[in-house]
Design a protein around this motif. Structure first.
Motif, PDB file in Angstrom:
ATOM      1  N   TRP A 189       0.826  -1.198   0.000  1.00  0.00           N
ATOM      2  CA  TRP A 189       0.000   0.000   0.000  1.00  0.00           C
ATOM      3  C   TRP A 189       0.868   1.259   0.000  1.00  0.00           C
ATOM      4  CZ3 TRP A 189      -4.429  -1.221   4.016  1.00  0.00           C
ATOM      5  CH2 TRP A 189      -5.525  -1.758   3.321  1.00  0.00           C
ATOM      6  N   ALA A 190       1.937   1.261   0.796  1.00  0.00           N
ATOM      7  CA  ALA A 190       2.805   2.438   0.872  1.00  0.00           C
ATOM      8  C   ALA A 190       3.390   2.771  -0.503  1.00  0.00           C
ATOM      9  CB  ALA A 190       3.921   2.199   1.889  1.00  0.00           C
ATOM     10  N   TYR A 191       3.853   1.753  -1.213  1.00  0.00           N
ATOM     11  CA  TYR A 191       4.419   1.968  -2.556  1.00  0.00           C
ATOM     12  C   TYR A 191       3.340   2.479  -3.510  1.00  0.00           C
ATOM     13  CZ  TYR A 191       7.573   0.980  -6.517  1.00  0.00           C
ATOM     14  OH  TYR A 191       8.389   1.081  -7.618  1.00  0.00           O
ATOM     15  N   SER A 192       2.133   1.946  -3.357  1.00  0.00           N
ATOM     16  CA  SER A 192       1.037   2.346  -4.246  1.00  0.00           C
ATOM     17  C   SER A 192       0.552   3.757  -3.952  1.00  0.00           C
ATOM     18  CB  SER A 192      -0.118   1.355  -4.117  1.00  0.00           C
ATOM     19  OG  SER A 192       0.250   0.086  -4.629  1.00  0.00           O
ATOM     20  N   VAL A 193       0.683   4.211  -2.703  1.00  0.00           N
ATOM     21  CA  VAL A 193       0.347   5.601  -2.380  1.00  0.00           C
ATOM     22  C   VAL A 193       1.248   6.548  -3.174  1.00  0.00           C
ATOM     23  CG1 VAL A 193       0.554   7.337  -0.551  1.00  0.00           C
ATOM     24  CG2 VAL A 193      -0.725   5.241  -0.127  1.00  0.00           C
ATOM     25  N   VAL A 194       2.520   6.191  -3.303  1.00  0.00           N
ATOM     26  CA  VAL A 194       3.431   6.999  -4.119  1.00  0.00           C
ATOM     27  C   VAL A 194       3.003   6.945  -5.579  1.00  0.00           C
ATOM     28  CG1 VAL A 194       5.818   7.312  -4.851  1.00  0.00           C
ATOM     29  CG2 VAL A 194       5.322   6.647  -2.489  1.00  0.00           C
ATOM     30  N   GLU A 261      -3.278  10.068   1.801  1.00  0.00           N
ATOM     31  CA  GLU A 261      -1.842  10.383   1.873  1.00  0.00           C
ATOM     32  C   GLU A 261      -1.254  10.671   0.489  1.00  0.00           C
ATOM     33  OE1 GLU A 261      -2.850   8.594   5.690  1.00  0.00           O
ATOM     34  OE2 GLU A 261      -3.329   8.074   3.600  1.00  0.00           O
ATOM     35  N   ALA A 262      -1.955  10.259  -0.569  1.00  0.00           N
ATOM     36  CA  ALA A 262      -1.469  10.558  -1.920  1.00  0.00           C
ATOM     37  C   ALA A 262      -1.376  12.060  -2.163  1.00  0.00           C
ATOM     38  CB  ALA A 262      -2.380   9.914  -2.961  1.00  0.00           C
ATOM     39  N   TYR A 263      -2.236  12.842  -1.501  1.00  0.00           N
ATOM     40  CA  TYR A 263      -2.158  14.296  -1.637  1.00  0.00           C
ATOM     41  C   TYR A 263      -0.860  14.823  -1.022  1.00  0.00           C
ATOM     42  CZ  TYR A 263      -7.131  14.127  -2.868  1.00  0.00           C
ATOM     43  OH  TYR A 263      -8.328  13.858  -3.475  1.00  0.00           O
ATOM     44  N   GLU A 264      -0.448  14.211   0.094  1.00  0.00           N
ATOM     45  CA  GLU A 264       0.814  14.606   0.717  1.00  0.00           C
ATOM     46  C   GLU A 264       1.992  14.264  -0.198  1.00  0.00           C
ATOM     47  OE1 GLU A 264      -0.935  13.490   5.180  1.00  0.00           O
ATOM     48  OE2 GLU A 264       0.861  12.490   4.390  1.00  0.00           O
ATOM     49  N   VAL A 265       1.934  13.081  -0.794  1.00  0.00           N
ATOM     50  CA  VAL A 265       3.005  12.664  -1.702  1.00  0.00           C
ATOM     51  C   VAL A 265       3.052  13.581  -2.918  1.00  0.00           C
ATOM     52  CG1 VAL A 265       3.826  10.803  -3.203  1.00  0.00           C
ATOM     53  CG2 VAL A 265       2.932  10.270  -0.919  1.00  0.00           C
ATOM     54  N   GLU A 266       1.891  13.990  -3.409  1.00  0.00           N
ATOM     55  CA  GLU A 266       1.836  14.908  -4.538  1.00  0.00           C
ATOM     56  C   GLU A 266       2.623  16.186  -4.239  1.00  0.00           C
ATOM     57  OE1 GLU A 266      -1.755  16.369  -7.427  1.00  0.00           O
ATOM     58  OE2 GLU A 266      -1.942  16.816  -5.291  1.00  0.00           O
ATOM     59  N   LYS A 267       2.497  16.696  -3.007  1.00  0.00           N
ATOM     60  CA  LYS A 267       3.241  17.892  -2.615  1.00  0.00           C
ATOM     61  C   LYS A 267       4.742  17.613  -2.554  1.00  0.00           C
ATOM     62  CE  LYS A 267      -0.592  19.855   0.060  1.00  0.00           C
ATOM     63  NZ  LYS A 267      -1.089  20.220   1.414  1.00  0.00           N
ATOM     64  N   LEU A 268       5.104  16.419  -2.063  1.00  0.00           N
ATOM     65  CA  LEU A 268       6.518  16.055  -2.015  1.00  0.00           C
ATOM     66  C   LEU A 268       7.109  15.953  -3.421  1.00  0.00           C
ATOM     67  CD1 LEU A 268       6.383  13.306   0.771  1.00  0.00           C
ATOM     68  CD2 LEU A 268       7.363  15.604   0.982  1.00  0.00           C
ATOM     69  N   ILE A 269       6.301  15.486  -4.349  1.00  0.00           N
ATOM     70  CA  ILE A 269       6.759  15.370  -5.737  1.00  0.00           C
ATOM     71  C   ILE A 269       7.041  16.742  -6.324  1.00  0.00           C
ATOM     72  CG2 ILE A 269       5.970  14.750  -8.069  1.00  0.00           C
ATOM     73  CD1 ILE A 269       4.479  12.366  -6.661  1.00  0.00           C
ATOM     74  N   LYS A 270       6.179  17.687  -6.044  1.00  0.00           N
ATOM     75  CA  LYS A 270       6.388  19.050  -6.542  1.00  0.00           C
ATOM     76  C   LYS A 270       7.665  19.657  -5.957  1.00  0.00           C
ATOM     77  CE  LYS A 270       1.497  20.013  -7.350  1.00  0.00           C
ATOM     78  NZ  LYS A 270       0.293  20.791  -6.937  1.00  0.00           N
ATOM     79  N   LYS A 271       7.976  19.268  -4.730  1.00  0.00           N
ATOM     80  CA  LYS A 271       9.154  19.819  -4.057  1.00  0.00           C
ATOM     81  C   LYS A 271      10.448  19.134  -4.499  1.00  0.00           C
ATOM     82  CE  LYS A 271      11.071  20.659   0.562  1.00  0.00           C
ATOM     83  NZ  LYS A 271      10.833  20.553   2.033  1.00  0.00           N
ATOM     84  N   HIS A 272      10.412  17.812  -4.614  1.00  0.00           N
ATOM     85  CA  HIS A 272      11.651  17.049  -4.829  1.00  0.00           C
ATOM     86  C   HIS A 272      11.796  16.475  -6.239  1.00  0.00           C
ATOM     87  CE1 HIS A 272      12.595  17.143  -0.531  1.00  0.00           C
ATOM     88  NE2 HIS A 272      11.331  16.823  -0.292  1.00  0.00           N
TER      89      HIS A 272
END
Length: 568
Positions: A189-194, A261-272
């Motif tokens: 699930w964690a990998y799929s959230v990313v 949590e996918a929304y949080e990852v989306e923000k991390l993607i924009k940053k990194h």
């Protein structure tokens, strides 16, 4: 003894055994043309019964279903539906806290099959045998091994029957659980959230995340995904992963999943950056699974290992395990149809071997789907007034076209089960020019340019190309390519110097072996590019009609339908 296996859910499928022999195994998506179809697999069931020469489902001795509580839709089809029990199981599975009255308001009682629906009702309901989801995964890999020696089995996926990660011990006919973990170790699930955060379909796009990862640098965002993955020390969960409620959405007959949590990852993607987050997700996946696997092999002092569940479709993970433990592990057996479409066969194998000893049965091939004869194909071509040529030696002619840098569609024999094309429903091209990767992605597959292609090669030549390989017939593990060979076959070597190969033995698929061999005679390289015969977003081609559609609606140059050749 006939055992019919059925999986209804994400990647619905059916499989049938006769005295332990696999007669047929096919996903419903190949008939409906809906990728990851979650319908009751009535077409797959019909194909299995027909292949076994059975006219009625009641001629089967057992029906094995890959859930502790079979889904209500399936039970309605099989005539075993019990409203009160189904309502309770739905409540428990969804965890929504809905009342029984709430389900009644949704019209649960009012579902009934129309008169024209296939009659699959069981006259003896005791033939229906529920098999726990992860036990079916474990059975799919354990009972396709060449021996019945003591073996550690690892099953990791999103979740099924309240389990995400599990370890089992197989020996003889027995598969016993050693540990079952759920949300505290939901590695998949964690990998799929990313994957969802990257705006790819959770439950389909994980392969894209894996393919993108080598383009990134995990050190640039190390640790930013830690909270979603569990921390494992050997066999113990030191800190659970932190994921909230899981949701799902059904569209066009397929299930998609969601975590906020996918929304949080989306923000991390924009940053990194996309590539760096994908690289960090791959690093975390490998870290978690390898710690878990190594912990159990040391604890049990057992170095025969087997693997199933959707996480083990990640070939980079499988490669890391192999290279890390190649000197320790005596066996790394990964069931090639590791995702949920492999559950039907796993459930059937489990039920069969509760009645019959298991002495080992190596998995020779995955050609368990429909096939179409030459007469059928000729009639189809003539009815459409298509121009074609009947060729005496299709392997030699295909090799010649590949040597001329043509894109060749190859349709032969029985369709493969599982997610990989293995030379019967394949698109082929020369691997000798780097630009061929981009040509197929843009002209035929219509998919992202970063996604790699895989090679098929003669089994006899495996050591010429790969560093410390083991036999790999199903594209389920990647290996490093010898540096001297990387520039020779650039279209199939990924950016990290690896390939995901299919090693072809002549006794398994002689015609496909001949294609590769003839290409080698012409070019000096006994290896070709092989990708699935489909375009992005569609299941692998099943029928000749679908092959013709794809041929004329893409940039393919040639199509072989058995020994009939069509050219543009």
């Amino acid at each position: 003894m006939y055992v019919l296996g059925i999986h209804t859910g994400h990647d619905s499928a059916a499989a049938i055994l006769k005295d332990g022999e696999i007669l047929a195994d096919v996903a419903e998506e190949r008939f409906t043309r809906l990728k990851h179809c979650n319908n009751v697999p009535v077409s797959a069931i019909a194909y299995c019964l027909n292949t076994a020469g059975l006219n009625d489902i009641n001629e089967v001795d057992y029906i094995a279903v890959s859930w502790k509580n079979p889904p209500s839709d399936l039970q309605i089809v099989l005539g075993t539906y019990e409203l009160s029990r189904i309502k309770q199981s739905i409540k428990k599975a969804l965890g929504l806290g809905l009342s029984v009255a709430g389900f009644a308001g949704m019209g649960v009682e009012k579902r009934k099959l129309p008169i024209y629906y296939p009659d699959l009702r069981l006259s003896n309901k005791n033939k229906l045998i529920p098999v726990e989801h992860h036990l079916a995964h474990a059975a799919s890999t354990y009972f396709t091994r060449p021996t019945n020696d003591r073996c550690l089995i690892f099953t990791i996926d999103g979740a099924g029957d309240g389990v995400s990660t599990a370890t089992w011990m197989g020996e003889g006919n027995s598969i016993r659980p050693l540990q079952k973990l759920y949300r505290e170790a939901a590695i998949g699930w964690a990998y799929s959230v990313v994957t969802e955060g990257l705006h790819w379909w959770h439950g389909d796009g994980e392969g894209k995340t894996m393919g993108l990862a080598p383009y990134g640098d995990a050190s640039k965002c190390r640790g930013v995904l830690d909270r979603y993955f569990p921390v494992l020390r050997g066999t113990e969960v030191v800190r659970p992963g932190k994921l909230g409620e899981g949701y799902y959405w059904v569209e066009n007959g397929a299930t998609q999943f969601h975590f906020d949590e996918a929304y949080e990852v989306e923000k991390l993607i924009k940053k990194h950056g996309r590539e760096n987050i994908a690289a960090e997700a791959q690093r975390k996946l490998e870290e978690c699974v390898m710690e878990y696997v190594f912990g159990w092999t040391e604890k049990e002092r057992c170095y025969n290992t087997a693997y199933a569940g959707g996480v083990f479709l990640n070939v980079k993970l499988n490669q890391r395990i192999w290279y890390k433990l190649g000197n320790q592990i005596r066996e790394q057996h990964i069931y090639p149809n590791a995702g949920d479409s492999g559950l039907a066969l796993g459930a059937a194998l489990w039920v069969y071997h509760q009645h019959t000893p298991f002495d080992g049965r190596p998995l020779g091939h995955l050609y368990q789907g429909p096939e179409y004869g030459s007469e059928f194909i000729k009639k189809l071509l003539d009815e459409r007034s298509l121009k074609y040529e009947k060729v005496e030696n299709p392997a030699q002619q295909a090799a010649g076209l590949l040597a001329e840098n043509k894109i060749v569609a190859w349709f032969q024999g029985r369709m493969e089960c599982g997610p990989r094309a293995l030379g019967n429903r394949s698109i082929l091209m020369s691997p000798l020019k780097a630009k061929n990767k981009d040509i197929i992605n843009s002209r035929v597959k219509f998919r992202e340019a970063f996604r790699p292609f895989c090679p098929s090669l003669l089994w006899e030549k495996r050591f010429d190309y790969f560093v410390d390989p083991r036999d790999e017939y199903f594209m389920i593990t990647s290996f490093y390519v010898h540096p001297a060979k990387r520039d020779k076959i650039p279209a199939v070597v990924h950016v990290d110097g690896t390939v995901r190969p299919q090693m072809v033995k002549r006794e398994i698929n002689p015609l496909y072996w001949d294609v590769i061999n003839e290409f080698g005679k012409l070019t000096g390289e006994y290896i070709i590019l092989n990708t699935s015969f489909n375009i992005k977003g569609e299941p692998i081609i099943n029928t000749p009609r679908e092959a013709l559609r794809c041929f004329y609606d893409s940039g393919l140059d040639a199509l072989f339908l058995r020994n009939y050749l069509l050219m543009k």
